[in-house]
Design a protein around this motif. Structure first.
Motif, PDB file in Angstrom:
ATOM      1  N   GLU A 135      36.393   9.202  -0.350  1.00  0.00           N
ATOM      2  CA  GLU A 135      37.111   8.502   0.624  1.00  0.00           C
ATOM      3  C   GLU A 135      38.528   8.412   0.233  1.00  0.00           C
ATOM      4  N   GLY A 136      39.769   8.594   0.231  1.00  0.00           N
ATOM      5  CA  GLY A 136      40.676   9.018  -0.759  1.00  0.00           C
ATOM      6  C   GLY A 136      40.610   8.086  -1.934  1.00  0.00           C
ATOM      7  N   THR A 137      40.096   8.597  -3.026  1.00  0.00           N
ATOM      8  CA  THR A 137      40.078   7.809  -4.240  1.00  0.00           C
ATOM      9  C   THR A 137      40.476   8.689  -5.406  1.00  0.00           C
ATOM     10  N   LEU A 138      41.071   8.089  -6.439  1.00  0.00           N
ATOM     11  CA  LEU A 138      41.495   8.808  -7.623  1.00  0.00           C
ATOM     12  C   LEU A 138      40.434   8.652  -8.696  1.00  0.00           C
ATOM     13  N   LEU A 139      39.825   9.776  -9.100  1.00  0.00           N
ATOM     14  CA  LEU A 139      38.819   9.765 -10.159  1.00  0.00           C
ATOM     15  C   LEU A 139      39.444  10.266 -11.450  1.00  0.00           C
ATOM     16  N   LEU A 140      39.183   9.570 -12.530  1.00  0.00           N
ATOM     17  CA  LEU A 140      39.738   9.915 -13.832  1.00  0.00           C
ATOM     18  C   LEU A 140      38.671  10.561 -14.697  1.00  0.00           C
ATOM     19  N   LYS A 141      39.079  11.641 -15.399  1.00  0.00           N
ATOM     20  CA  LYS A 141      38.147  12.270 -16.338  1.00  0.00           C
ATOM     21  C   LYS A 141      38.915  12.741 -17.561  1.00  0.00           C
ATOM     22  N   ALA A 142      38.261  12.653 -18.700  1.00  0.00           N
ATOM     23  CA  ALA A 142      38.879  13.069 -19.951  1.00  0.00           C
ATOM     24  C   ALA A 142      38.798  14.579 -20.098  1.00  0.00           C
ATOM     25  N   ALA A 143      39.634  15.127 -20.965  1.00  0.00           N
ATOM     26  CA  ALA A 143      39.649  16.569 -21.196  1.00  0.00           C
ATOM     27  C   ALA A 143      38.291  17.039 -21.685  1.00  0.00           C
ATOM     28  N   GLY A 144      37.783  18.124 -21.106  1.00  0.00           N
ATOM     29  CA  GLY A 144      36.524  18.703 -21.516  1.00  0.00           C
ATOM     30  C   GLY A 144      35.294  17.976 -21.024  1.00  0.00           C
ATOM     31  N   SER A 145      35.488  16.948 -20.171  1.00  0.00           N
ATOM     32  CA  SER A 145      34.348  16.186 -19.665  1.00  0.00           C
ATOM     33  C   SER A 145      34.253  16.339 -18.158  1.00  0.00           C
ATOM     34  N   PHE A 161      41.623  13.509  -0.309  1.00  0.00           N
ATOM     35  CA  PHE A 161      41.918  12.572   0.776  1.00  0.00           C
ATOM     36  C   PHE A 161      42.069  13.323   2.097  1.00  0.00           C
ATOM     37  N   PRO A 162      41.808  12.639   3.217  1.00  0.00           N
ATOM     38  CA  PRO A 162      41.916  13.264   4.535  1.00  0.00           C
ATOM     39  C   PRO A 162      43.270  12.985   5.169  1.00  0.00           C
ATOM     40  N   LEU A 163      43.691  13.877   6.067  1.00  0.00           N
ATOM     41  CA  LEU A 163      44.859  13.683   6.915  1.00  0.00           C
ATOM     42  C   LEU A 163      44.525  14.221   8.301  1.00  0.00           C
ATOM     43  N   PRO A 164      45.291  13.849   9.320  1.00  0.00           N
ATOM     44  CA  PRO A 164      45.070  14.451  10.644  1.00  0.00           C
ATOM     45  C   PRO A 164      45.194  15.967  10.571  1.00  0.00           C
ATOM     46  N   GLU A 165      44.391  16.666  11.373  1.00  0.00           N
ATOM     47  CA  GLU A 165      44.370  18.125  11.302  1.00  0.00           C
ATOM     48  C   GLU A 165      45.676  18.758  11.737  1.00  0.00           C
ATOM     49  N   ASN A 166      46.520  18.035  12.483  1.00  0.00           N
ATOM     50  CA  ASN A 166      47.809  18.594  12.903  1.00  0.00           C
ATOM     51  C   ASN A 166      48.975  17.976  12.149  1.00  0.00           C
ATOM     52  N   GLU A 217      43.064  22.137   1.269  1.00  0.00           N
ATOM     53  CA  GLU A 217      41.760  22.802   1.272  1.00  0.00           C
ATOM     54  C   GLU A 217      41.357  23.184   2.697  1.00  0.00           C
ATOM     55  N   ARG A 218      41.639  22.292   3.633  1.00  0.00           N
ATOM     56  CA  ARG A 218      41.459  22.496   5.063  1.00  0.00           C
ATOM     57  C   ARG A 218      42.655  21.803   5.722  1.00  0.00           C
ATOM     58  N   PRO A 219      42.938  22.090   6.987  1.00  0.00           N
ATOM     59  CA  PRO A 219      44.049  21.377   7.627  1.00  0.00           C
ATOM     60  C   PRO A 219      43.908  19.865   7.602  1.00  0.00           C
ATOM     61  N   ASN A 220      42.695  19.344   7.374  1.00  0.00           N
ATOM     62  CA  ASN A 220      42.511  17.888   7.333  1.00  0.00           C
ATOM     63  C   ASN A 220      41.960  17.386   5.997  1.00  0.00           C
ATOM     64  N   ILE A 221      41.944  18.239   4.950  1.00  0.00           N
ATOM     65  CA  ILE A 221      41.500  17.813   3.620  1.00  0.00           C
ATOM     66  C   ILE A 221      42.494  18.318   2.575  1.00  0.00           C
ATOM     67  N   PHE A 222      42.981  17.405   1.750  1.00  0.00           N
ATOM     68  CA  PHE A 222      43.914  17.752   0.680  1.00  0.00           C
ATOM     69  C   PHE A 222      43.357  17.249  -0.646  1.00  0.00           C
ATOM     70  N   PRO A 261      42.624   9.439   9.793  1.00  0.00           N
ATOM     71  CA  PRO A 261      41.331   9.531   9.097  1.00  0.00           C
ATOM     72  C   PRO A 261      41.389   8.824   7.750  1.00  0.00           C
ATOM     73  N   MET A 262      40.329   8.101   7.426  1.00  0.00           N
ATOM     74  CA  MET A 262      40.269   7.379   6.148  1.00  0.00           C
ATOM     75  C   MET A 262      39.052   7.751   5.321  1.00  0.00           C
ATOM     76  N   VAL A 263      38.245   8.697   5.811  1.00  0.00           N
ATOM     77  CA  VAL A 263      37.015   9.069   5.127  1.00  0.00           C
ATOM     78  C   VAL A 263      36.912  10.587   5.068  1.00  0.00           C
ATOM     79  N   VAL A 264      36.597  11.132   3.892  1.00  0.00           N
ATOM     80  CA  VAL A 264      36.226  12.542   3.762  1.00  0.00           C
ATOM     81  C   VAL A 264      34.701  12.580   3.688  1.00  0.00           C
ATOM     82  N   GLY A 265      34.072  12.933   4.797  1.00  0.00           N
ATOM     83  CA  GLY A 265      32.619  12.950   4.832  1.00  0.00           C
ATOM     84  C   GLY A 265      32.050  14.120   4.044  1.00  0.00           C
ATOM     85  N   PRO A 266      30.834  14.000   3.551  1.00  0.00           N
ATOM     86  CA  PRO A 266      30.187  15.127   2.850  1.00  0.00           C
ATOM     87  C   PRO A 266      30.079  16.331   3.780  1.00  0.00           C
ATOM     88  N   ARG A 267      30.385  17.528   3.265  1.00  0.00           N
ATOM     89  CA  ARG A 267      30.317  18.753   4.062  1.00  0.00           C
ATOM     90  C   ARG A 267      29.095  19.554   3.662  1.00  0.00           C
TER      91      ARG A 267
END
Length: 557
Positions: free
Chosen positions: A60-70, A114-119, A164-169, A204-210
Motif C-alpha cells: 500500500e505505499g509503504t517503505l520496507l527496510l532490509k539489511a544487506a544480503g537479507s 506505491f500507486p499513482l493515477p495512470e495518466n 513498473e506500470r503507468p500506475n505503479i512505481f 489511488p492509495m492501494v497497490v492491490g495484489p496482481r
C-alpha cells in the motif's frame, strides 16, 4: 468548427481563470502529444538520486527496510502522509510527501512500492534523509540502475525510481542510517476526467495484489509489481494514515462537490472555488480517494481551448462537448457480459459485480441478443452462442449469475477470446451493434498480453470496462476501454451500483458519434493525441492535445 488562436477561447469563466492550468500545460501536453512513443520512452528511463554518505556501507505505499544480503524486511514506521492537490479547470497538480523513520541501530536499504493515477506525469522527485536533500536526475534505466548499485556498494546515499506500470512505481533507497528520518517528496500533473456533466479526481492509495500465471506464462517482472507482504504478526498497529487537501478552482460556479469514497469537509471561499479536506483528518490508506464536482446548471463547459508557448512551440488542449444526441429508435444490440469471479473479487466486490450484472440483464430489450461469460482459473459461457433476450432466457441468466462464487485465479485471456471474435456485427450474421461489458477489478500483471488480444480480436465490437472494488487496476481498465473503443466506469461501493450502471446504460442505448476526424488549419503543422479520435458517447467530451508550429485559422472536427 473551432477557432485556433493565440488567446484562449473558452466558455468556462472570466479572464483570470485557470492561470495555473496554463502554466502546467506544456509539460502535460508534451507527454500526451507524443502518445505511444512517450510511453515506450518512459518505460526505459529511471530517476536517479545520489549524494555522499558518511556511514559504513551496509554489508500500500509503504517503505520496507532490509539489511544487506537479507530477504527479510520490516516496515519503516510511517510518521505521516500528506497529499495536496491544486486544481485549475481541467488540470490538477499534486504534491505527495511521505515521512518514514528507521528506528533500528543498523543501516538498511528501503524498498517503496506505491500507486499513482495512470495518466500522471511525474515531474519532480526529492529525497530528504536527515539533513541532506537530493533531487532527481533522469537517466536510461540500465545506466541508472548501474549507478545506483555502485553508489549502494560504496556506502553512498542513492535512490532509484522505476515506473513498473503507468500506475505503479517502485523506489529503492540505499544506505538509510540508524534512527534517521526519510522524507519522500513527489510531484505530478494530470488532466482530469469530465463525464456526464461532472469533473472527477481520483487518487489511488492501494497497490492491490496482481495475479500472474505460473510456468511459461508467468509475467517476467511480477516481483516488481507485487508489493512486499510482511509476515503475519510483524505488522504491528500501522494504519498508513494519509491527509488530503484539495484547493479547487473550477473557473465556473459550482453546484456540488462530493466524495463517494470518504467523508469530506468543504469550505467555499467563492462560488467557483472550494477548499476540501478529509473530515476525519488523517485516515487509513485502505481505499482510493475519489472527488467529483458538478458545475451549476447553465455553466457546464461546452468548449475550452488552452494554449501555452514554450521553447518556440505552441501547445494546446481542446475540450469540446458535442451537442446532446437526439434519441431515435433503439438499435438492436448483441451484448456480451464478462464477469470476473476470481478470488480477488471475494467479498463486497463480487456482490457489487453481480448486482450490476443483474441490473444490466433487466435492461435488455426484446430485439436484443446476449450471453454471459464468467472466468477465474477457467472461463465458461452460459450459452453456446448469444440468444434472444426473452423473459425465460433472462431469468435463466439471472439464476446462473446469482449462483456464481469468487474463487481461483484471474485468467482473463480465455474470457476475452470467448467474447471477442473479430466479427463486425452480431454472431447471427446481423449488423446489430455488438457491445461487450467487462466487470472486473483488473488485478492482473499481464496487461500487455491482454491489450494485444483486444487489438487483434475487437473487430466491430465495443468494449466497456466496469471497475469493481475499492482499488481496481485503473491502468488496465482505462486502456482496455480505449483500445475497445468504449468507456470505463468505476464503482467503488455497492451504493453506487444503480447510479453508475444507469449512466452506462444511457451510453449503450444512445446513438454514438463515429468516424470523427480532425482537420487542422491549412499551413499549420500539428502533432496531436490521440492520433485516432475515439467514438464519442453521450455525456463525454472530445479531449485533444496538440503541439503546433503556429496558432491561426479554424480547426474542423
Amino acid at each position: 468548427m473551432f477557432s485556433v488562436r493565440k488567446q484562449r477561447e473558452t466558455a468556462m469563466s472570466a479572464q483570470t481563470q485557470h492561470r495555473t492550468a496554463r502554466d502546467l500545460l506544456a509539460f502535460i501536453l508534451l507527454a500526451s502529444t507524443l502518445g505511444v512513443a512517450t510511453a515506450v520512452v518512459l518505460c526505459g528511463v529511471t530517476l536517479l538520486l545520489a549524494a555522499p554518505a558518511y556511514g559504513a556501507p551496509p554489508g500500500e505505499g509503504t517503505l520496507l527496510l532490509k539489511a544487506a544480503g537479507s530477504e527479510q524486511a520490516f516496515a519503516a514506521p510511517l510518521i505521516s502522509t500528506d497529499v495536496t492537490f491544486r486544481v485549475s479547470g481541467p488540470v490538477a497538480r499534486a504534491r505527495l510527501v511521505q515521512t518514514f523513520s528507521n528506528p533500528q541501530p543498523d543501516w538498511y536499504e528501503g524498498v517503496y512500492i506505491f500507486p499513482l493515477p495512470e495518466n500522471a506525469a511525474v515531474d519532480r522527485l526529492r529525497l530528504r534523509v536527515a539533513e541532506r536533500v537530493v533531487e532527481a536526475e533522469i537517466r536510461e534505466r540500465a545506466a541508472a540502475r548501474a549507478a545506483y548499485e555502485q553508489a549502494r556498494s560504496n556506502g553512498r546515499r542513492a535512490a532509484l525510481l522505476d515506473e513498473e506500470r503507468p500506475n505503479i512505481f517502485t523506489t529503492q533507497v540505499a544506505n538509510i542510517g540508524p534512527r534517521e528520518t526519510i522524507v519522500v517528496e513527489l510531484e505530478y500533473q494530470q488532466i482530469l476526467r469530465y463525464q456526464d456533466g461532472r469533473f472527477s479526481l481520483r487518487f489511488p492509495m492501494v497497490v492491490g495484489p496482481r495475479y500472474s500465471a505460473a510456468g511459461p506464462l508467468r509475467v517476467a517482472d511480477v516481483e516488481r509489481i507485487t508489493p512486499p507482504v510482511m509476515r503475519p504478526g510483524t505488522e504491528g498497529e500501522r494504519s498508513n494514515p494519509v491527509a488530503i487537501h484539495v484547493a479547487l478552482d473550477a473557473g465556473v460556479p459550482l453546484e456540488s462537490v462530493e466524495s463517494s469514497s470518504h467523508r469530506i469537509a468543504v469550505a467555499a471561499p467563492s462560488e467557483s472555488r472550494r477548499e476540501i479536506a478529509l473530515a476525519a483528518g488523517a485516515t487509513p490508506a485502505n481505499r482510493d480517494f475519489e472527488l467529483s464536482w458538478t458545475p451549476r446548471a447553465g455553466h457546464a463547459p461546452q468548449a475550452a481551448w488552452f494554449t501555452e508557448e514554450k521553447d518556440g512551440k505552441h501547445y494546446g488542449l481542446l475540450m469540446l462537448l458535442p451537442p446532446a444526441a437526439a434519441y431515435g429508435a433503439r438499435l438492436p444490440r448483441e451484448v456480451i457480459f464478462i464477469l470476473d469471479t476470481s478470488g480477488s473479487m471475494a467479498g463486497s466486490s463480487i456482490r457489487q459485480a453481480k448486482e450490476a450484472l443483474e441490473l444490466a440483464l433487466g435492461r435488455l430489450g426484446p430485439g436484443d441478443r446476449f450471453n454471459v461469460i464468467e472466468f477465474n482459473s477457467y472461463a465458461q459461457r452460459l450459452f453456446d452462442e448469444a440468444r434472444e433476450a426473452t423473459p425465460d432466457n433472462v431469468r435463466r441468466a439471472a439464476r446462473w449469475v446469482g449462483a456464481l462464487q469468487a474463487r481461483g485465479g484471474t485468467e482473463m485471456a480465455p474470457a476475452i477470446k470467448l467474447a471477442l471474435n473479430g466479427d463486425e456485427g452480431g454472431s447471427d450474421g446481423s449488423r446489430r451493434v455488438r457491445q461487450v461489458i467487462f466487470l472486473t477489478d483488473g488485478c492482473v500483471g499481464n496487461e500487455e498480453e491482454l491489450f494485444r488480444l483486444i487489438r487483434e480480436r475487437l473487430g466491430g465490437s465495443r468494449l466497456f470496462t466496469v471497475g469493481i472494488g475499492s482499488a481496481p487496476n485503473s491502468h488496465f481498465m482505462t486502456k482496455a476501454a480505449q483500445l475497445g473503443r468504449g468507456t470505463f466506469t468505476y464503482i467503488g461501493r455497492v451504493e453506487q451500483v444503480r447510479e453508475k450502471m444507469s449512466e452506462l446504460f444511457a451510453k449503450l442505448e444512445t446513438p454514438v458519434m463515429k468516424g470523427l476526424e480532425v482537420r487542422w488549419p491549412h499551413g499549420v503543422q500539428a502533432e496531436s493525441w490521440p492520433a485516432r479520435i475515439p467514438d464519442l458517447y453521450a455525456g463525454e467530451p472530445l479531449v485533444l492535445t496538440a503541439a503546433l508550429d503556429k496558432l491561426q485559422g479554424d480547426l474542423q472536427i
